[in-house]
Design a protein around this motif. Structure first.
Motif, mmCIF file in Angstrom:
data_model
loop_
_atom_site.group_PDB
_atom_site.id
_atom_site.type_symbol
_atom_site.label_atom_id
_atom_site.label_comp_id
_atom_site.label_asym_id
_atom_site.label_seq_id
_atom_site.Cartn_x
_atom_site.Cartn_y
_atom_site.Cartn_z
ATOM 1 N N SER A 109 67.324 32.340 49.936
ATOM 2 C CA SER A 109 66.739 32.774 51.215
ATOM 3 C C SER A 109 67.772 33.501 52.071
ATOM 4 C CB SER A 109 66.180 31.574 51.991
ATOM 5 O OG SER A 109 65.044 31.077 51.336
ATOM 6 N N SER A 163 67.573 37.442 53.186
ATOM 7 C CA SER A 163 67.709 37.828 54.596
ATOM 8 C C SER A 163 68.829 38.845 54.782
ATOM 9 C CB SER A 163 67.979 36.589 55.458
ATOM 10 O OG SER A 163 66.971 35.617 55.249
ATOM 11 N N HIS A 172 57.712 35.699 47.358
ATOM 12 C CA HIS A 172 57.950 34.372 47.926
ATOM 13 C C HIS A 172 57.780 34.423 49.443
ATOM 14 C CE1 HIS A 172 60.385 30.885 49.250
ATOM 15 N NE2 HIS A 172 60.023 30.358 48.087
ATOM 16 N N SER A 173 57.414 33.297 50.036
ATOM 17 C CA SER A 173 57.130 33.297 51.475
ATOM 18 C C SER A 173 58.349 33.656 52.332
ATOM 19 C CB SER A 173 56.559 31.945 51.913
ATOM 20 O OG SER A 173 57.454 30.910 51.580
ATOM 21 N N ALA A 174 59.574 33.472 51.792
ATOM 22 C CA ALA A 174 60.768 33.884 52.545
ATOM 23 C C ALA A 174 60.688 35.379 52.844
ATOM 24 C CB ALA A 174 62.037 33.587 51.751
ATOM 25 N N ILE A 175 60.178 36.121 51.886
ATOM 26 C CA ILE A 175 60.066 37.576 52.049
ATOM 27 C C ILE A 175 58.970 37.895 53.055
ATOM 28 C CG2 ILE A 175 59.535 39.729 50.785
ATOM 29 C CD1 ILE A 175 61.607 38.957 48.917
ATOM 30 N N HIS A 230 58.242 36.222 55.671
ATOM 31 C CA HIS A 230 58.793 36.073 57.021
ATOM 32 C C HIS A 230 59.715 37.245 57.385
ATOM 33 C CE1 HIS A 230 57.427 31.822 56.578
ATOM 34 N NE2 HIS A 230 57.087 32.049 57.822
ATOM 35 N N ALA A 231 60.378 37.788 56.385
ATOM 36 C CA ALA A 231 61.203 38.980 56.638
ATOM 37 C C ALA A 231 60.311 40.155 57.035
ATOM 38 C CB ALA A 231 62.042 39.325 55.413
ATOM 39 N N CYS A 252 56.699 25.791 48.569
ATOM 40 C CA CYS A 252 56.623 26.217 49.958
ATOM 41 C C CYS A 252 55.204 26.481 50.411
ATOM 42 C CB CYS A 252 57.489 27.452 50.172
ATOM 43 S SG CYS A 252 59.174 27.123 49.703
ATOM 44 N N PHE A 268 65.495 33.833 56.834
ATOM 45 C CA PHE A 268 64.052 33.685 56.673
ATOM 46 C C PHE A 268 63.801 32.742 55.505
ATOM 47 C CE2 PHE A 268 64.759 38.134 58.096
ATOM 48 C CZ PHE A 268 64.273 37.983 59.380
ATOM 49 N N GLY A 269 62.637 32.131 55.483
ATOM 50 C CA GLY A 269 62.364 31.230 54.364
ATOM 51 C C GLY A 269 60.945 30.762 54.383
ATOM 52 N N GLY A 270 60.727 29.633 53.768
ATOM 53 C CA GLY A 270 59.379 29.103 53.624
ATOM 54 C C GLY A 270 58.969 28.202 54.775
ATOM 55 N N GLY A 307 65.328 29.084 57.253
ATOM 56 C CA GLY A 307 64.674 29.075 55.949
ATOM 57 C C GLY A 307 65.590 28.623 54.829
ATOM 58 N N GLY A 308 65.003 28.468 53.667
ATOM 59 C CA GLY A 308 65.767 28.062 52.494
ATOM 60 C C GLY A 308 65.504 26.607 52.153
#
Lengths: 386, 386
Positions: free
Chosen positions: A71, A75, A99-102, A104-105, A328, B227-229, B237-238
């Protein structure tokens, strides 16, 4: 117990556990930036880890940046490529299976003015290359970043990441591929892949949680998101997590050893046999991405009409731990967005469980899993039919 | 061996080492965000760590954000408070004795348009409250952030952080104090301190490297840099570094236990006695910040005219590990900027060595240290006089 959530997180690799127990007693511990010889020893050890990881990943050691996990790497790539915002290149091309991290980005950068163009996949779960080419053409000269993952965390479907990278490279568009799930489970060579940025998380490979790697073709293109005392060539601040890096070097070395690569092939065969047997017994079941290249350890399977969570609970009563999607997004009741991107209907979507096994699984584990899943489906299809 | 670089990094705390060795074999390992009971167990354990740390730090558990270390926390505070840039409040007030991680943050934010106002200290190493008040007045209404550390990493000098915080609070100016060196070595209670943001690094306290805490009075004021989940309530995140957090909870509990707090008092006495003896034997020596409140474990001492690095090497030949300044600036040949901010001349500045001992040091260690330092100074003053 059968732990079948390796895509979520792997237990410590046995070799990492052995290493770590010895390491705890033996030391040394010091700040790798200290002037004294203990510090210098730590730094040398840390740089040795970088070399080992670089070699394992097909990269140069200058291209390896140790992070706290994927993550953070994700970022940092977004920050490095996308700030400051440029009106001229304001398009990000990505996919609906990230993935959900992306996700949020995207929110952050679209608020900044970027337009995010999201591709669906073919029904198989694979990005459509023709569609991808058309999208590149449609936005020619305006694309700031392409980011499409290498292997999906839910389905295990492997994307044609090298092919996508080549197309981007030809137009000098930065291409970032989230390789978190791929590395260690399928062959990967950074240099040959043509990818500009890749990431991984140690805990997916049996290293300690809290360590990861960002690989950058051109490390000078990186901008730090964590300021610090100039560590990692100024690309990432903070006292180096040297114990984390050591466990990652041990994990990568073990996972990519000839012995474990042989075991991985056996796992693949066991998995395919398991899937075949389940489908034979329950012809209604659907294996997502069945006909395409997938991670050798991942099965995303659905019995339409039987809720995935019911199956997960049944298996858990037999001490078998699976998930319904990715960790997640496990708590969301709808069909996952990854499956929606594949145009999979809700009946199938709600039924999925994700079985993600150890790369060194044995026959016994798969047999027990098969038996338990047959039992679960048999029980639940009876309830369903009332 | 006497390891006297605890301000640089602490070895694993004995209780952490014991815990970790058992933990490695016992497990469990799972993604704390997974739906299955193993994941839920991990999450409960992780949240328990948060509660333990919160209690130890005098904060509410909702105010505790687990990070990868102090540098990440520092970076997140700056990002949270300073983006987007506001022309109206464009002043950052800080000091010339901050850690280099903060220096890199200044560069970034001054390029964005912020003006950084840097305060020197009094000759004692302590921020001058009157000067601070005047600076606040001079920039009234225009101050975006005040950041002044709680205890200096080189000198160990403790700043009047609560007093500064109160002055800022009265004018609703966000006040961030880098508490990395203070926590564990001197009393700290977040709520009572009035600080808005504080940070720490696990490896300074005997936890694993790669874990830390950011404490925020109002966690909703935080913006993620990773950023993350959706982990850490969306603030960071992470996949959670649950093993790191466990070691941090064990370390903080141990360090703040009654037994270790008693040991800390003994260490303070031993240190003061050591300093007195050295000064008696070598009246030329200077102890930086001698007359003010310092960390009970830190001695920054100089024999003017004898180069600190020479002393460091002499001590190392006796298996005693000290540094010449902080780990991150050890390789710079000039007087450290911290000492310049105290208006200390180069003759003294070049001579310093930093002795930062374990909070649970015994008499034997200090006696050996004293003997070795006397020997080193005796030898080097002879060479000097040729």
């Amino acid at each position: 117990m059968i732990y079948a959530d390796y895509n979520g997180s792997a237990p410590l690799h046995p070799q990492v556990a052995t290493y770590l127990k010895q390491r705890i007693d033996k030391g040394p511990y010091a700040n790798p930036n200290a002037i004294h010889s203990l510090g210098q020893k730590m730094l040398m050890g840390f740089e040795k880890c970088r070399e080992i990881c670089a070699k394992a990943l097909g990269a140069d050691s200058t291209q390896i940046i140790f992070t706290s996990g994927a993550s953070e790497g994700i970022s940092q790539v977004f920050h490095s490529v996308l700030t400051p915002f440029s009106q001229k290149k304001n398009i990000i091309i990505s996919s609906n299976i990230e993935h959900s991290a992306i996700g949020h980005a995207w929110e952050y950068y679209s608020a900044m003015g970027y337009e995010i163009v999201l591709l669906d996949t073919k029904a198989s779960g694979v990005i459509d290359i023709e569609n991808f080419k058309n999208t590149l053409s449609a936005h020619q000269g305006k694309i700031a970043l392409v980011n499409i993952m290498a292997a999906n965390n839910e389905t295990g479907v492997i994307q044609p990441f090298s092919e996508l990278a080549k197309l981007c490279s030809a137009e000098t568009i930065p291409y970032f591929s989230d390789t978190t799930q791929l590395i260690g489970k399928s062959s990967f060579h950074f240099e040959e892949s043509n990818i500009d940025y890749a990431v991984l998380s140690g805990h997916k490979l049996g290293a300690l949680p809290g360590v990861g790697i960002l690989i950058a073709k051109d490390p000078l293109s990186l901008k730090p998101i964590i300021f610090g005392g100039g560590q990692e060539n100024g690309h990432r601040g903070g006292t180096q997590n040297y114990i984390g890096a050591e466990t990652l070097a041990v994990a990568l070395t073990s996972v990519l050893s000839e012995e474990e690569q042989t075991q991985l092939k056996i796992t693949k065969d066991l998995k395919e046999n398991f899937e075949k047997n389940i489908k034979k017994r329950f012809p209604n079941t659907v294996i997502i991405g069945e006909d395409v290249d997938r991670l050798p350890t991942t099965t995303l399977i659905s019995y339409p009409g039987i809720h995935g969570q019911a199956v997960q609970i049944e298996l858990e009563s037999e001490d078998i731990f699976v998930t319904t999607s990715s960790a997640c997004s496990d708590n969301e009741p709808e069909t996952s967005k990854v499956l929606s991107a594949m145009d999979i209907n809700d009946d199938i979507g709600r039924g999925v469980i994700r079985i993600s096994m150890d790369t060194k699984s044995d026959q016994d584990s798969y047999l027990k899993l098969e038996e338990a899943l047959i039992q679960a489906y048999s029980k639940l299809e009876k309830i369903k039919s009332y």
